[in-house]
Write a protein that holds these residues in place. Structure first.
Motif, PDB file in Angstrom:
ATOM      1  N   ALA A  16      -6.165   3.513  -2.004  1.00  0.00           N
ATOM      2  CA  ALA A  16      -5.127   2.538  -1.944  1.00  0.00           C
ATOM      3  C   ALA A  16      -4.292   2.506  -3.458  1.00  0.00           C
ATOM      4  CB  ALA A  16      -5.780   1.005  -1.978  1.00  0.00           C
ATOM      5  N   LEU A  17      -5.220   2.713  -4.418  1.00  0.00           N
ATOM      6  CA  LEU A  17      -4.520   2.533  -5.868  1.00  0.00           C
ATOM      7  C   LEU A  17      -3.920   3.499  -6.290  1.00  0.00           C
ATOM      8  CD1 LEU A  17      -7.049  -0.065  -7.026  1.00  0.00           C
ATOM      9  CD2 LEU A  17      -4.753  -0.622  -6.657  1.00  0.00           C
ATOM     10  N   ASP A  18      -3.905   4.799  -5.638  1.00  0.00           N
ATOM     11  CA  ASP A  18      -3.024   6.147  -6.013  1.00  0.00           C
ATOM     12  C   ASP A  18      -1.743   5.716  -6.267  1.00  0.00           C
ATOM     13  OD1 ASP A  18      -5.506   7.149  -5.683  1.00  0.00           O
ATOM     14  OD2 ASP A  18      -5.052   8.343  -3.946  1.00  0.00           O
ATOM     15  N   ARG A  52      -1.259  10.501   5.023  1.00  0.00           N
ATOM     16  CA  ARG A  52      -1.164  12.114   4.554  1.00  0.00           C
ATOM     17  C   ARG A  52      -2.705  12.192   4.313  1.00  0.00           C
ATOM     18  NH1 ARG A  52       3.885  11.516   1.967  1.00  0.00           N
ATOM     19  NH2 ARG A  52       2.865  10.916  -0.179  1.00  0.00           N
ATOM     20  N   THR A  53      -3.367  11.414   3.594  1.00  0.00           N
ATOM     21  CA  THR A  53      -4.611  11.625   3.227  1.00  0.00           C
ATOM     22  C   THR A  53      -5.685  11.505   4.194  1.00  0.00           C
ATOM     23  OG1 THR A  53      -4.194  10.371   1.034  1.00  0.00           O
ATOM     24  CG2 THR A  53      -6.494  10.629   1.732  1.00  0.00           C
ATOM     25  N   LEU A  54      -5.420  10.532   5.354  1.00  0.00           N
ATOM     26  CA  LEU A  54      -6.288  10.643   6.292  1.00  0.00           C
ATOM     27  C   LEU A  54      -6.198  11.757   7.330  1.00  0.00           C
ATOM     28  CD1 LEU A  54      -5.667   6.751   7.362  1.00  0.00           C
ATOM     29  CD2 LEU A  54      -7.772   7.715   6.801  1.00  0.00           C
ATOM     30  N   LEU A  94       0.968  -1.262  -0.079  1.00  0.00           N
ATOM     31  CA  LEU A  94      -0.001   0.169   0.053  1.00  0.00           C
ATOM     32  C   LEU A  94       0.948   1.176  -0.119  1.00  0.00           C
ATOM     33  CD1 LEU A  94      -2.687  -0.692   2.975  1.00  0.00           C
ATOM     34  CD2 LEU A  94      -3.095  -0.366   0.214  1.00  0.00           C
ATOM     35  N   PRO A  95       0.463   2.324  -0.368  1.00  0.00           N
ATOM     36  CA  PRO A  95       1.269   3.712  -0.365  1.00  0.00           C
ATOM     37  C   PRO A  95       1.070   4.132   0.846  1.00  0.00           C
ATOM     38  CG  PRO A  95      -0.908   4.041  -1.622  1.00  0.00           C
ATOM     39  CD  PRO A  95      -0.774   2.588  -1.180  1.00  0.00           C
TER      40      PRO A  95
END
Length: 208
Positions: free
Chosen positions: A195-197, A123-125, A116-117
């Motif tokens: 997840a797929l970013d 950062r997104t959360l 996973l990235p």
């Protein structure tokens, strides 16, 4: 359309519910794409969780595997970086097994890195107002076993990782840190959505 496998866990250690399964089911109930979402609730047991996980992976050939579990006592959502080849159980699992200093896979590597990235997800959360952190290891109980198993069961190009959740407000024991149920579901949905970013490498070095 990508296939995303999202898992949570059944209750354990005397609890009536597990907030990871609650959050996964809440996401599934409202999910509207863009991916095909497959959800599963795993047993909190070393052998049967691995067997169930491998069966679901074989059946659906997911492009991403996101496993979630409970880390009671933590106040934050934790995105795990490494699954270790170790089973060292503080308490028996739901099948009564309590391995100590045993390998998840006797012939497997010492550790497997989540794909996973992980930093991007933290950062997104955080950007969405959720308390989140990187965590080095998923421990040595069934959560770690599932992460290690998943990484070994999928092709190398399958995005795979584990997210530990705190107690939800509706399940937390007295005085335990917790987050509102809807916030945990929102966090899991964000992980599914991102997840797929493509991960952007951190300045000066590896994303790890």
């Amino acid at each position: 359309m990508a296939v995303v496998l999202l898992t949570g866990f059944e209750p354990f250690d005397g609890a009536a519910r597990n907030p990871s399964a609650d959050a996964v089911n809440a996401v599934a109930a409202d999910y509207d794409g863009p991916h095909e979402l497959v959800v599963a609730t795993l047993p909190v047991a070393f052998e049967s969780s691995a067997r169930r996980l491998r069966a679901v992976i074989d059946r659906h050939s997911p492009d991403a595997v996101i496993a979630t579990g409970l880390a009671g006592g933590r106040p934050q959502i934790a995105v795990e970086r490494i699954g270790v080849n170790l089973m060292d159980a503080r308490i028996p699992d739901n099948d009564g097994a309590q391995p100590v200093d045993a390998a998840c896979e006797p012939d497997g590597p010492a550790a497997r890195f989540a794909t996973l990235p992980v930093k991007h997800l933290v950062r997104t959360l955080t950007a969405h107002g959720l308390p989140a952190q990187l965590s080095l290891s998923a421990g040595s109980y069934v959560c770690n076993h599932v992460l290690y198993t998943a990484l070994g069961a999928v092709p190398a190009n399958t995005v795979t990782g584990f997210v530990h959740l705190p107690w939800s407000t509706s399940t937390a024991p007295a005085e335990a840190p917790h987050l509102p149920d809807e916030e945990l579901a929102r966090a899991v949905r964000l992980v599914v959505d991102h997840a797929l970013d493509a991960e952007v490498e951190e300045p000066g070095g590896s994303i790890w």
